[in-house]
Design a protein around this motif. Sequence first.
Motif, PDB file in Angstrom:
ATOM      1  N   ILE A 254      10.450   1.993  -8.547  1.00 18.12           N
ATOM      2  CA  ILE A 254       8.909   0.717  -9.052  1.00 18.12           C
ATOM      3  C   ILE A 254      10.566  -0.512  -7.996  1.00 18.12           C
ATOM      4  CG2 ILE A 254       8.324   1.503 -10.717  1.00 18.12           C
ATOM      5  CD1 ILE A 254      10.129  -0.266 -12.446  1.00 18.12           C
ATOM      6  N   SER A 255      11.629  -0.612  -8.839  1.00 22.79           N
ATOM      7  CA  SER A 255      12.659  -1.532  -8.437  1.00 22.79           C
ATOM      8  C   SER A 255      13.209  -1.981  -6.119  1.00 22.79           C
ATOM      9  CB  SER A 255      14.143  -1.867  -9.364  1.00 22.79           C
ATOM     10  OG  SER A 255      14.544  -0.580  -7.999  1.00 22.79           O
ATOM     11  N   LEU A 256      12.960  -3.409  -6.314  1.00 20.92           N
ATOM     12  CA  LEU A 256      12.986  -3.296  -4.648  1.00 20.92           C
ATOM     13  C   LEU A 256      14.560  -3.053  -3.981  1.00 20.92           C
ATOM     14  CD1 LEU A 256      11.300  -6.452  -4.137  1.00 20.92           C
ATOM     15  CD2 LEU A 256      10.459  -4.484  -3.317  1.00 20.92           C
ATOM     16  N   VAL A 257      15.232  -3.280  -5.398  1.00 23.68           N
ATOM     17  CA  VAL A 257      16.753  -2.952  -4.807  1.00 23.68           C
ATOM     18  C   VAL A 257      16.911  -1.178  -4.450  1.00 23.68           C
ATOM     19  CG1 VAL A 257      19.060  -2.361  -5.786  1.00 23.68           C
ATOM     20  CG2 VAL A 257      18.180  -4.964  -5.888  1.00 23.68           C
ATOM     21  N   ASN A 258      16.309  -0.687  -5.184  1.00 21.21           N
ATOM     22  CA  ASN A 258      16.203   0.959  -5.098  1.00 21.21           C
ATOM     23  C   ASN A 258      15.245   1.282  -3.859  1.00 21.21           C
ATOM     24  OD1 ASN A 258      17.814   1.009  -6.806  1.00 21.21           O
ATOM     25  ND2 ASN A 258      16.235   1.915  -8.336  1.00 21.21           N
ATOM     26  N   LEU A 259      13.957   1.101  -3.513  1.00 20.75           N
ATOM     27  CA  LEU A 259      13.374   1.009  -2.569  1.00 20.75           C
ATOM     28  C   LEU A 259      13.882   0.681  -1.365  1.00 20.75           C
ATOM     29  CD1 LEU A 259       9.772  -0.188  -4.178  1.00 20.75           C
ATOM     30  CD2 LEU A 259      10.360   1.868  -3.617  1.00 20.75           C
ATOM     31  N   VAL A 260      14.606  -0.275  -1.256  1.00 21.08           N
ATOM     32  CA  VAL A 260      15.094  -0.572  -0.119  1.00 21.08           C
ATOM     33  C   VAL A 260      16.357   0.295   0.438  1.00 21.08           C
ATOM     34  CG1 VAL A 260      16.605  -2.311   1.524  1.00 21.08           C
ATOM     35  CG2 VAL A 260      14.253  -3.501   0.305  1.00 21.08           C
ATOM     36  N   ALA A 261      16.811   0.960  -0.482  1.00 23.62           N
ATOM     37  CA  ALA A 261      18.355   1.807  -0.352  1.00 23.62           C
ATOM     38  C   ALA A 261      18.018   3.146  -1.032  1.00 23.62           C
ATOM     39  CB  ALA A 261      18.915   1.644  -1.673  1.00 23.62           C
TER      40      ALA A 261
ATOM     41  N   ILE B 281       1.095  -1.248   0.033  1.00 24.17           N
ATOM     42  CA  ILE B 281       0.200  -0.075   0.077  1.00 24.17           C
ATOM     43  C   ILE B 281       1.282   1.306   0.464  1.00 24.17           C
ATOM     44  CG2 ILE B 281      -1.672  -1.178   1.688  1.00 24.17           C
ATOM     45  CD1 ILE B 281      -1.253   0.253   3.617  1.00 24.17           C
ATOM     46  N   TRP B 282       2.171   1.003   0.314  1.00 24.64           N
ATOM     47  CA  TRP B 282       2.893   2.531   0.171  1.00 24.64           C
ATOM     48  C   TRP B 282       3.231   2.298  -1.347  1.00 24.64           C
ATOM     49  CZ3 TRP B 282       6.534  -0.047  -2.720  1.00 24.64           C
ATOM     50  CH2 TRP B 282       6.744  -1.638  -2.574  1.00 24.64           C
ATOM     51  N   ALA B 283       2.611   1.782  -2.404  1.00 26.39           N
ATOM     52  CA  ALA B 283       2.564   1.854  -3.636  1.00 26.39           C
ATOM     53  C   ALA B 283       1.637   2.691  -4.083  1.00 26.39           C
ATOM     54  CB  ALA B 283       3.729   0.838  -4.558  1.00 26.39           C
ATOM     55  N   TRP B 284       0.422   2.456  -3.785  1.00 24.50           N
ATOM     56  CA  TRP B 284      -1.227   2.439  -3.831  1.00 24.50           C
ATOM     57  C   TRP B 284      -1.313   1.754  -3.310  1.00 24.50           C
ATOM     58  CZ3 TRP B 284       2.501  -0.735  -7.658  1.00 24.50           C
ATOM     59  CH2 TRP B 284       1.985  -1.931  -7.646  1.00 24.50           C
ATOM     60  N   LYS B 285      -3.319   2.324  -3.946  1.00 25.70           N
ATOM     61  CA  LYS B 285      -3.960   1.975  -2.402  1.00 25.70           C
ATOM     62  C   LYS B 285      -3.843   2.264  -1.001  1.00 25.70           C
ATOM     63  CE  LYS B 285      -6.178  -0.822  -6.102  1.00 25.70           C
ATOM     64  NZ  LYS B 285      -6.796  -2.352  -6.337  1.00 25.70           N
ATOM     65  N   GLU B 286      -3.317   3.698  -0.492  1.00 27.58           N
ATOM     66  CA  GLU B 286      -3.254   3.609   0.977  1.00 27.58           C
ATOM     67  C   GLU B 286      -3.777   4.035   1.259  1.00 27.58           C
ATOM     68  OE1 GLU B 286      -0.141   6.768   3.197  1.00 27.58           O
ATOM     69  OE2 GLU B 286      -0.238   6.982   0.794  1.00 27.58           O
ATOM     70  N   TYR B 287      -4.901   3.704   0.874  1.00 26.23           N
ATOM     71  CA  TYR B 287      -6.265   4.164   1.685  1.00 26.23           C
ATOM     72  C   TYR B 287      -6.728   2.167   2.429  1.00 26.23           C
ATOM     73  CZ  TYR B 287      -8.287   1.765  -2.373  1.00 26.23           C
ATOM     74  OH  TYR B 287      -8.695   0.799  -3.317  1.00 26.23           O
ATOM     75  N   ARG B 288      -5.694   1.706   1.708  1.00 30.11           N
ATOM     76  CA  ARG B 288      -6.634   0.252   2.717  1.00 30.11           C
ATOM     77  C   ARG B 288      -5.969   0.384   4.304  1.00 30.11           C
ATOM     78  NH1 ARG B 288      -4.497  -4.081  -2.997  1.00 30.11           N
ATOM     79  NH2 ARG B 288      -7.224  -3.846  -3.123  1.00 30.11           N
TER      80      ARG B 288
ATOM     81  N   ILE C   7       1.078   6.822 -20.035  1.00 34.36           N
ATOM     82  CA  ILE C   7       1.780   5.830 -17.937  1.00 34.36           C
ATOM     83  C   ILE C   7       2.606   6.700 -17.313  1.00 34.36           C
ATOM     84  CG2 ILE C   7       2.397   4.341 -17.183  1.00 34.36           C
ATOM     85  CD1 ILE C   7      -0.628   3.640 -18.126  1.00 34.36           C
ATOM     86  N   SER C   8       3.722   7.235 -17.828  1.00 37.39           N
ATOM     87  CA  SER C   8       4.858   7.956 -17.479  1.00 37.39           C
ATOM     88  C   SER C   8       4.049   9.083 -16.553  1.00 37.39           C
ATOM     89  CB  SER C   8       5.936   8.327 -18.142  1.00 37.39           C
ATOM     90  OG  SER C   8       6.556   7.160 -19.003  1.00 37.39           O
ATOM     91  N   LEU C   9       2.994   9.913 -16.975  1.00 37.42           N
ATOM     92  CA  LEU C   9       2.819  11.260 -16.801  1.00 37.42           C
ATOM     93  C   LEU C   9       1.373  10.556 -16.000  1.00 37.42           C
ATOM     94  CD1 LEU C   9       1.427  14.171 -17.156  1.00 37.42           C
ATOM     95  CD2 LEU C   9       0.047  13.349 -18.483  1.00 37.42           C
ATOM     96  N   LEU C  10       1.087   9.355 -15.649  1.00 41.32           N
ATOM     97  CA  LEU C  10      -0.200   9.087 -14.592  1.00 41.32           C
ATOM     98  C   LEU C  10       0.835   8.724 -13.552  1.00 41.32           C
ATOM     99  CD1 LEU C  10      -2.970   7.548 -17.030  1.00 41.32           C
ATOM    100  CD2 LEU C  10      -3.007   9.734 -15.501  1.00 41.32           C
ATOM    101  N   ARG C  11       1.488   8.045 -13.701  1.00 46.35           N
ATOM    102  CA  ARG C  11       2.479   7.593 -12.632  1.00 46.35           C
ATOM    103  C   ARG C  11       2.436   8.523 -11.686  1.00 46.35           C
ATOM    104  NH1 ARG C  11       8.905   5.440 -13.258  1.00 46.35           N
ATOM    105  NH2 ARG C  11       8.992   4.642 -11.054  1.00 46.35           N
ATOM    106  N   LYS C  12       2.365   9.786 -11.886  1.00 45.84           N
ATOM    107  CA  LYS C  12       3.265  11.354 -11.037  1.00 45.84           C
ATOM    108  C   LYS C  12       2.525  10.805 -10.337  1.00 45.84           C
ATOM    109  CE  LYS C  12       6.273  13.230 -13.805  1.00 45.84           C
ATOM    110  NZ  LYS C  12       6.113  14.720 -14.955  1.00 45.84           N
ATOM    111  N   TRP C  13       1.036  11.207 -10.934  1.00 49.89           N
ATOM    112  CA  TRP C  13      -0.376  10.474  -9.875  1.00 49.89           C
ATOM    113  C   TRP C  13      -0.898   9.945  -9.219  1.00 49.89           C
ATOM    114  CZ3 TRP C  13      -2.261  15.963  -9.681  1.00 49.89           C
ATOM    115  CH2 TRP C  13      -2.102  16.027 -11.071  1.00 49.89           C
ATOM    116  N   PHE C  14      -0.187   8.243  -9.186  1.00 50.31           N
ATOM    117  CA  PHE C  14      -0.738   7.252  -8.848  1.00 50.31           C
ATOM    118  C   PHE C  14       0.116   6.802  -7.826  1.00 50.31           C
ATOM    119  CE2 PHE C  14      -3.964   7.827 -12.825  1.00 50.31           C
ATOM    120  CZ  PHE C  14      -5.207   7.799 -11.394  1.00 50.31           C
TER     121      PHE C  14
END
Length: 381
Positions: free
Chosen positions: A307-314, A120-127, A294-301
């Motif tokens: 998107i990669s776990l490597v970068n998210l963890v680091a 939910i940290w990526a999308w659907k945070e309302y959950r 999609i690149s434009l919408l990505r900024k909104w959603f």
Amino acid sequence: MKYYLIVGEASGDLHASNLMWALKELDKQAEFRFLGGDLMAKAGGHCVKHYKDMAYMGFIPVLLHLRTIFKNMDLCKKDIVTWKPDVVILVDYPGFNLKIAEFIKKETTIPVYYYISPKIWAWKEYRIKNIKRDVDELFSILPFEVDFFAKHQYTIHYVGNPCVDAVGHFKETGGDSFEWFVADNKLDKKPVIALLAGSRKQEIKDNLPKMLEAVKPFLNDFQIVVAGAPGIDTAYYDSYMNTDIPAQIIFNQTYRLLGHAQAALVTSGTATLETALFKVPQVVCYYIPMGKLISLLRKWFLKVKYISLVNLVANKEVVRELVADEMNVGNIRKELAEVLYDNTSGRIRMLEEYERMIQRLGPAGASRQAASKMVELLNKR
């Protein structure tokens, strides 16, 4: 104690089976009933429904199978009430599992534990509202999730990442020499560029042709090996292979392939983390049709920068992510060249950042730590 587990895909089957083995070590009276797969069945217990009869991905497939999905949900609810487990353990698969959690919380006094948090940290945070209301304990395998949930006044348990266990176990027991690997698979002796184009047909269709075209300038010095995904036959890959680019496909050897790869092109997912744990420099490639939109919408959603776990963890850009309209042949070639050859600054930097990222993941033993905490909490009840 009686444990009821619910998973909805192959990765959940793997992680849940490892959890079950760990629970059996700690609780000699453990009984299992589950919606899961073959690996869980090997750990013991009764399989109520196989995940292959439940796994519908994407809006259209879900819409077409709504009746089956609701039927499976009703079956699961009734089975839990009838069996009366000491705990229900949900593993990922949030669309289904959060509905089950809501039912269990409303209709029973059975505690609900969630292993491998919904993203939910990526999308659907309302959950987060549903999780705080319906989930008694949450067990995370990604260290940055602790701070995310703390921000929402919800305490979770970080237990380590099972990929650390899986890769570490393979290195200890399954490694072999490069000479044996190439001989066993009838490869030549050039260094390997590994292509991990995803586990679903749509991902392979979208990513593999561009990956193959991108590696063309490197063919004099390297050989190309594609990691075949479980459940996808060779004929499907053949329809997207480039006849001008020699490449071999090998199945059921992804870890072995990564153990001998010089570099890799990887579609985002757990594979990016596994590639880093093998210390293979990589470029993340994820093509999406209508890329600019999609690149434009990505900024909104999307609520995260990566998107990669490597970068998210680091929490920084360790590996280059080519997503949507940025995922093209020219960009792949440029980024691959930066990390492919020994002693280049890009390769050295990435390998150094891998070490820091691995330290953040912590030591092996995720399944054991999760099982130990679960048994401890259940005994306190």
